[in-house]
Design an enzyme around this catalytic site. Structure first.
Site: not given
Ligand code: NAP
Length: 257
Positions: A150, A154
């Site tokens: 990844h 991540k």
């Molecule tokens: P990301 O870009 O870091 O986005 C997460 C967002 O949530 C950021 O804007 C973060 O802010 C925010 N956040 C943190 N605490 C929060 C709260 N209390 N309430 C609301 N928002 C909050 O990560 P991403 O790549 O989008 O991935 C997010 C999650 O999804 C990860 O766990 C990843 O492994 C997972 N994922 C799952 C799939 C699937 O198919 N299931 C696919 C891709 C990713 P900050 O940046 O300031 O912390």
């Protein structure tokens, strides 16, 4: 029309989900919640709401479903808030500890709401899991290793997809020992090896390697773009609003939608 609230709206996945919803005829964004970008315009008349006020936001916007792509600790709070408001949920966040996951199960069960929780919403990975299970049944004597790759940002490792793959292999092969990486003297036993690579902007690769005498098979999935996850999460959102209470898998969604 299905009213959707989104937590993690400013993140990589949240932003893509909003982009997909722009052209949707049956999904309407009613709340976008994050800890960053509070007050910024998102879509239509929706602005980013402060994550600290998630309960109030859900009460006022009354969504049919909450989609969460945040971090485990935040997702736990968001799931509790949705459960208290009787809102169905789609959880894409990965990296929950066993304890956190058991709290999530109890919360959803006692609230009597429907949820789809999946570490990977892509159609391809859900087929990949089936292929892995099929191969494991026929190659039970072969050594098995999982390699996942990844992007450098991540937060959790190994990926939720790799951990789900471990569960499938464990069940199919009856192997309990998991070896996370190797270093020094480490003779191979009856174990599942798991290796996490973090580099550059790799969206997500998963390989399961079965190796035996004189040959090996690799089952591999590569995500080229996060849009496969966003499309799947929205498919799950459409499905979960009609689903019976309880925690459902993406496999169920794909089988009946
Ligand atoms: P990301 O870009 O870091 O986005 C997460 C967002 O949530 C950021 O804007 C973060 O802010 C925010 N956040 C943190 N605490 C929060 C709260 N209390 N309430 C609301 N928002 C909050 O990560 P991403 O790549 O989008 O991935 C997010 C999650 O999804 C990860 O766990 C990843 O492994 C997972 N994922 C799952 C799939 C699937 O198919 N299931 C696919 C891709 C990713 P900050 O940046 O300031 O912390």
């Amino acid at each position: 029309m299905i009213d959707v609230a989104l937590t993690g709206a400013k993140g990589r996945m949240g932003s893509l989900i909003i982009d997909e919803m722009r052209s949707s005829r049956d999904l309407k964004l009613v709340a976008a919640i994050d800890i960053v970008g509070v007050g910024e315009p998102v879509l239509g008349d929706v602005f980013v709401s402060d994550a600290r006020e998630v309960r109030r936001v859900l009460r006022e916007s009354q969504p049919d479903v909450l989609i969460d792509f945040t971090v485990p600790s935040a997702a736990l709070d968001n799931i509790r808030a949705a459960a208290d408001s009787g809102v169905a949920i789609v959880v894409g966040t990965t990296g929950f500890s066993e304890e956190q996951f058991s709290i999530i199960e109890d919360t959803i069960k006692s609230a009597g709401i429907a949820a789809v929780i999946s570490p990977n919403f892509s159609l391809g990975v859900n087929i990949f899991w089936k292929l892995v299970e099929m191969a494991a049944r026929s190659l039970s004597d072969y050594d098995v290793e999982i390699i996942e790759m990844h992007h450098r940002r991540k937060k959790d490792a190994p990926s939720g997809t790799a951990m789900r793959t471990v569960e499938i292999l464990r069940r199919s092969l009856g192997i309990e020992d998991i070896r996370y990486g190797r270093e020094g003297m480490c003779e191979r036993g009856r174990e599942i090896g798991v290796h996490a690579v973090r580099a550059g902007d790799i969206v997500g690769d998963h390989i399961v390697l079965f190796a035996g005498p004189g040959e090996r098979i690799e089952i591999k999935h590569q995500a080229h773009s996060r849009s496969a996850f966003a499309t799947g999460a929205l498919r799950a959102a459409r499905w979960v609003v009609k689903a019976p209470p309880g925690i459902h898998s993406m496999e169920e969604v794909l089988a009946s939608s």
